[in-house]
Each structure stands twice: as structure tokens, then as C-alpha cells.
Design an enzyme around this catalytic site. Structure first.
Site, short mmCIF file in Angstrom:
data_model
loop_
_atom_site.label_atom_id
_atom_site.label_comp_id
_atom_site.label_asym_id
_atom_site.label_seq_id
_atom_site.Cartn_x
_atom_site.Cartn_y
_atom_site.Cartn_z
N THR A 1 0.81 -1.22 0.00
CA THR A 1 0.00 0.00 0.00
C THR A 1 0.84 1.27 0.00
O THR A 1 0.83 2.04 -0.96
CB THR A 1 -0.92 0.00 1.25
OG1 THR A 1 -1.61 -1.24 1.29
CG2 THR A 1 -1.90 1.14 1.22
N THR B 1 -4.12 6.10 8.78
CA THR B 1 -3.97 7.14 7.75
C THR B 1 -2.60 6.95 7.09
O THR B 1 -1.74 6.26 7.63
CB THR B 1 -3.99 8.54 8.39
OG1 THR B 1 -2.76 8.71 9.12
CG2 THR B 1 -5.16 8.74 9.32
N ARG C 1 1.75 3.97 9.99
CA ARG C 1 3.11 4.43 9.72
C ARG C 1 3.69 5.07 10.97
O ARG C 1 3.00 5.80 11.70
CB ARG C 1 3.11 5.49 8.60
CG ARG C 1 3.07 4.90 7.19
CD ARG C 1 4.33 4.09 6.88
NE ARG C 1 4.29 3.42 5.60
CZ ARG C 1 3.83 2.18 5.39
NH1 ARG C 1 3.34 1.48 6.39
NH2 ARG C 1 3.88 1.63 4.19
N ASP D 1 3.20 -1.56 15.37
CA ASP D 1 3.75 -2.41 14.31
C ASP D 1 4.76 -1.64 13.47
O ASP D 1 5.50 -2.23 12.70
CB ASP D 1 2.59 -2.89 13.42
CG ASP D 1 3.04 -3.88 12.34
OD1 ASP D 1 3.87 -4.76 12.67
OD2 ASP D 1 2.60 -3.76 11.19
N GLU E 1 12.99 2.18 11.09
CA GLU E 1 12.81 0.72 11.11
C GLU E 1 14.07 0.02 10.63
O GLU E 1 14.52 0.33 9.52
CB GLU E 1 11.61 0.34 10.25
CG GLU E 1 10.31 0.85 10.85
CD GLU E 1 9.05 0.43 10.07
OE1 GLU E 1 9.17 -0.27 9.05
OE2 GLU E 1 7.97 0.81 10.50
N HIS F 1 6.95 -4.61 11.96
CA HIS F 1 6.22 -4.25 10.72
C HIS F 1 5.65 -5.51 10.04
O HIS F 1 6.03 -5.87 8.93
CB HIS F 1 7.14 -3.47 9.75
CG HIS F 1 6.38 -2.69 8.73
ND1 HIS F 1 6.81 -1.47 8.26
CD2 HIS F 1 5.21 -2.92 8.08
CE1 HIS F 1 5.96 -0.99 7.36
NE2 HIS F 1 4.97 -1.87 7.24
N ALA G 1 1.43 -6.71 6.88
CA ALA G 1 1.16 -7.34 5.58
C ALA G 1 1.80 -8.71 5.47
O ALA G 1 1.75 -9.33 4.40
CB ALA G 1 1.67 -6.44 4.46
#
Ligand SMILES: NC(=O)C1=CN([C@@H]2O[C@H](COP(=O)(O)OP(=O)(O)OC[C@H]3O[C@@H](n4cnc5c(N)ncnc54)[C@H](O)[C@@H]3O)[C@@H](O)[C@H]2O)C=CC1
Ligand SMILES: O=C(O)C(=O)COP(=O)(O)O
Length: 509
Positions: free
Chosen positions: A79, A208, A237, A261, A266, A284, A287
Site C-alpha cells: 500500500t 492514515t 506508519r 507495528d 525501522e 512491521h 502485511a
């Protein structure tokens, strides 16, 4: 340079095997899979590829995009495109595309998992069991039943989170500046102004993109308005929840727990949040499910195959004019705009100043912006190496050309006019084929097909001379159009010496 000409693709993050397989078998594309490339390795290899496919780990910086001299596409199997310098890609005429729906369910499910984990401290309790303890008092939790969750961002993931948390009989409220309250009411979310959200929530989750307006959306001021012990979740994010403010709120007891997450950096080098006992942190993983990875990998591959086969442009985030070039209704108009821009460039000694694009006819009512891009591409072709429908309008600005559009409605002819430097061209479609109708006051008796190699001159047609010169040059006359001022001939191949025909110009469209 055709944007569909994608022969070699580099995959630099870990993707489902289906991605490379579809590219190879359906697109005939040569694929290199190199997950975990260092930035330096990427920089030294990218020049060999037409396409790059990434997840969030590869940073597609301006340096990478510039080093990729033949790069036409960056595909994001997922995304968020915040790891891609989209502005620089657009300037360089590189398409950026993503697969924004493929991992929504997985991200939503993980968010719900974190809400449940926070309510009962599940990971902390499991950790203490592993450490040999049997601590029933320490892990007293609270039910979700009857509690309120505030969802900031009610797009694809926010909506799925709401639907799932309602099955625990949580009250779901939220805020989104774009999605209307009537729409969110249909999936059970009552919207409030942000100021009224804070004091109502037991849990707040953010969904968002990271934008200037969402950076620090939950900050010291927001925490101070929340119920004491509010729990927050960020699966969107890093930075949407201000990390320093969150740490202060956890230390003061104003925040009762956080599920994170994603992080500003990162992996996070700053460890205070990760190590805080009330924080459940993940690397993270939103997904990271087989289903999401298969969907995203397959979708990005399919989108690239569709582009290569000239079938459709799906998922591009920076190419609205190019998108129009794939629609059967608008494609021939784009071709006409490019051809007329190219003709104007050939007729004028130099191009600067204003170029006016005028459309008439109901179906071209909203065509101004993409036709301006198409005309610009034609105008600058040959002057700019990487000019295409992705960067056309940006280039015009930097070259000092102002291409603007106006529209005349009404029942009259559907046509496109391009005027600049004292020359006016009028064109239209004849059976979906781009044609020239007029040059200034010279009106052609039949439409001139704008295709192949044309020669153009002022005055009538020196037919004998023309056929003689063409046959000496190994070319042939294919069509001849005359008007009250100009003549145009279509010829089978370019001719090197036109001087025998007097002042002529040759244009290859
Ligand atoms: N943790 C992970 O692995 C994953 C993270 N994500 C991230 O999740 C986020 C949401 O993704 P989607 O739901 O697909 O995006 P979306 O575009 O469908 O929804 C985002 C919503 O945020 C709203 N919004 C924008 N500014 C806002 C503001 N100031 N306050 C409240 N709402 C605002 C927009 O109007 C939009 O409706 C993105 O940042 C995406 O990158 C997505 C997938 C996986
Ligand atoms: O799709 C997104 O926005 C994500 O954050 C998922 O990132 P990933 O593909 O797991 O590196």
C-alpha cells in the site's frame, strides 16, 4: 521510449514466488530476484533494469531513480509508497504503481490482534510463563465489551477494523476528513470532529497515510485530552503517533498501553518504547501473511503484464494523463494531442511562451488537463530525453512553456485546436484516427491522417517533382492532401534530401 517496453525487472525485497512467475510466463519478462540488496548494490545494478519491484524495505531514493537510466516503472507490492521518492520518479517520467487493497485485511486483522493483546496483556503473560512464572494477579485485564474505540482514518483498513471490533460489541467512532459521515455510518462508525474524539475513547487506532497533516496526529496535546489509561495502536506508519509523546504518556500513566507495528526508524535504534512493559511491539508485520503476500505479488505482476501488453494501466499513483492513454475512448485523442504538439514543434523555429489547447464538443469537456500533457509531450519530443505522459506537464513548466486549456461546449464539431507562436492547428478524429483539418487559414479538403512520415510545404503540390524525388530516394507517395494554402504528403519512408522540393519540412509521427 515506450513506457510499455519493460523487458528486465529487478525484485529487491522478499515477495511471493507467484510474482516472478507471472512476469516471466505471462509477460515474457526477464526477472532477477535479489531480496535484501544493500543500497550500494541496488545503485550499481539498477541501470540494467526497466522495472523495480519492492515492498517497504527498499528505499527507492532520488539517487536510485537517477541511477536507473532505463527505469520506467517502480512497482510497490503493497500500500504505502512512502519509501519511494514519487516526486523524483514523476520528474524522471517513471511510473509508480502499488496494490493498495491486497494487504488491507491482514493489516486490519493484526490491528484487532493488538487491541485484544492490549486488553489482556497476552504477549506479556505468555512471556512470564516462558520465564517459569504463574502470575495471575499481575495480568488482570479488562473486557472490550461496551468500550469505545476511536478509528482515525476510515479508508480500506480503518473500515475493516471497525467491522471486526463491532463483533466484540465495542462502540466504534472515528474521524476522516474525506470519507463522508453517511458512508461510515453504513459500516457502523459514527464520526466526530477530532476534538470530540479524544475524551470518548478507551482505545484509539490510526489508519492514515503519513502526511504532514497526520505526523504527530496523536501528540502531547491529544494525550492530555484522552481518558486516563487510553490504549493506542499504530499499524499504519511510524510517526502518526508522536513517539516521544507516547513515551511520556506511558511513563505518566496517561496512556495504559500501546500496540506498535511501525516506527519512525525501522528497525528502531531508539529502544525506550520497544522495551517499555506496556508496549507490544512488532517488526512491521501488518502485511506479512501468506494471503496478503500472494495477493500483492500477483497483483503487481498482473498490473505490469497489463502495461506491457498495452491492455490497461492499473494502480499507478503518479500518471493520470497516461491512464487516459489506455482508455479506448481517450487514447486516440491523446495520440492526436501528441501528434499536433509534434507538428507545432516542427513548424516553429523555437518553442517558448504560451501554447493554447482549445477543445470543443461535449465529450472533450474534461479533457483539457490530459490533452495539455499530450500536446506538451509532442512539443518537447526530441528536446527532452525522457519526456512522456508521466512528466509532460512538469517539463513544460521547467522549459518556460505555458500550456493552458480552454473548452467550448455546444453542439458543434468535436475538435482540438493547438495554437502557439502565431500558428494555429486544428485536428479531430476520423473513425478514431487522429487527423489534421487546418493549419492557420489553410483548410484541407479531406482530413490528413497524422501517422507515419509526412512532408509539408506551403503552396500547391508539385506532383511530378515529388514523385521523381521520392523514387530517387527509394520512397513512395502514399497520400496527398491539398488545401488553399498548405499541402501534405504521406510517404513510405523518410527522405534525406528534400532541397529539390523547395522549402519543405518532414515530420515522422
Ligand atoms: N503495517 C503494515 O504492514 C501496513 C500498513 N499500511 C498502512 O496503513 C495506512 C492506511 O492504509 P489504507 O487504509 O489502505 O489507506 P486508505 O487510503 O484506504 O485510507 C486512509 C484514510 O486516511 C484518511 N485520512 C487522511 N488524513 C487524515 C487525517 N488527518 N485524519 C484522519 N484521517 C485521515 C483518508 O481520508 C483515508 O480515508 C497507510 O499508511 C498504509 O501505508 C497498509 C498496509 C499494511
Ligand atoms: O503496504 C504497506 O503499506 C505496508 O506497510 C506493508 O509493508 P511490507 O510490504 O510488509 O513491507
Amino acid at each position: 521510449m515506450s513506457l510499455s517496453d519493460i523487458r528486465r525487472v529487478l525484485i529487491s525485497d522478499s515477495l511471493a514466488p507467484a510474482c516472478a512467475q507471472i512476469l516471466r510466463t505471462q509477460g515474457g519478462i526477464e526477472v532477477t530476484e535479489s531480496p535484501g540488496l544493500t543500497h550500494q548494490q541496488l545503485l550499481s545494478q539498477i541501470q540494467d533494469y526497466d522495472g523495480l519491484i519492492v515492498r517497504s524495505a527498499t528505499k527507492v531514493t532520488a539517487e536510485v531513480l537517477t541511477a536507473g537510466s532505463r527505469l520506467k516503472l517502480v512497482g510497490r507490492a503493497g500500500t504505502g509508497v512512502d519509501n519511494v521518492d514519487v516526486e523524483c520518479a514523476t520528474k524522471n517520467g517513471i511510473i509508480v504503481m502499488n496494490t493498495p487493497t491486497g494487504n488491507s485485511i491482514s493489516a486490519a486483522e493484526l490491528t484487532c490482534g493488538l487491541v485484544l493483546s492490549l486488553s489482556r496483556q497476552i504477549p506479556q503473560a505468555a512471556e512470564s510463563m516462558r520465564a517459569g512464572k504463574w502470575d495471575r494477579k499481575k495480568f488482570m485485564g479488562s473486557e472490550l465489551y461496551g468500550k469505545t474505540i476511536g478509528i482515525l482514518g476510515l479508508g480500506r483498513i480503518g473500515k475493516e477494523v471497525a467491522i471486526r471490533m463491532q463483533s466484540f460489541q465495542m462502540r466504534t467512532i472515528g474521524y476522516d476528513p474525506i470519507i463522508p459521515a453517511e458512508v461510515t455510518a453504513q459500516f457502523g462508525v459514527q464520526q466526530f470532529p477530532l476534538e470530540e474524539i479524544w475524551e470518548q475513547c478507551d482505545y484509539i487506532t490510526v489508519h492514515t497515510p503519513l502526511l504532514p497533516s497526520t505526523t504527530g496526529l496523536i501528540n502531547d496535546a491529544a494525550f492530555s485530552k484522552c481518558k486516563q489509561g487510553v490504549k493506542v495502536i499504530n499499524c499504519a506508519r511510524g510517526g502518526i503517533i508522536d513517539e516521544a509523546a507516547l513515551l511520556r504518556a506511558l511513563q505518566s500513566g496517561q496512556c495504559g498501553g500501546a500496540g506498535l507495528d511501525v516506527f519512525i526508524e525501522e528497525p528502531p535504534r531508539e529502544r525506550a518504547l520497544v522495551e517499555h512493559p506496556l508496549v507490544i511491539s512488532l517488526p512491521h508485520l501488518g502485511a506479512s501473511t501468506e494471503e496478503a503476500q500472494n495477493r500483492c505479488g500477483e497483483e503487481i505482476a498482473q498490473q505490469i503484464v497489463d502495461l506491457v501488453k498495452d491492455r490497461a494501466l492499473v494502480g499507478a499513483v503518479n500518471a493520470p494523463a497516461l491512464f487516459k492513454a489506455f482508455s479506448p475512448e481517450t487514447k486516440p485523442w491523446i495520440q492526436l494531442g501528441e501528434a499536433m504538439g509534434n507538428l507545432l514543434q516542427t513548424l516553429l523555429p523555437s518553442i517558448n511562451g504560451n501554447v493554447q489547447v482549445t477543445t470543443s464538443g461535449e465529450i472533450l469537456k474534461d479533457a483539457g488537463s490530459f490533452l495539455c500533457s499530450a500536446v506538451t509531450v509532442g512539443l518537447l519530443r526530441g528536446n527532452k530525453e525522457k519526456i512522456n505522459l508521466v512528466n509532460g506537464s512538469l517539463f513544460a513548466k521547467s522549459t518556460g512553456i505555458q500550456v493552458s486549456s480552454q473548452h467550448f461546449s455546444g453542439a458543434g464539431e468535436i475538435r482540438l485546436e493547438v495554437s502557439g507562436g502565431g500558428i494555429q492547428l486544428v485536428g479531430s478524429l476520423s473513425d478514431s484516427i487522429p487527423c489534421l483539418l487546418k493549419i492557420g487559414t489553410s483548410e484541407f479538403r479531406s482530413p490528413v491522417t497524422l501517422h507515419g512520415t509526412l512532408i509539408l510545404w506551403e503552396g500547391s503540390a508539385p506532383l511530378l517533382k515529388l514523385t521523381e524525388v521520392l523514387s530517387e530516394a527509394g520512397s513512395q507517395l502514399e497520400m496527398l492532401h491539398v488545401s488553399n494554402g498548405h499541402s501534405v504528403a504521406g510517404i513510405s519512408s523518410p527522405v534525406s534530401d528534400l532541397s529539390l522540393l523547395g522549402p519543405c519540412i518532414q515530420i515522422t509521427l
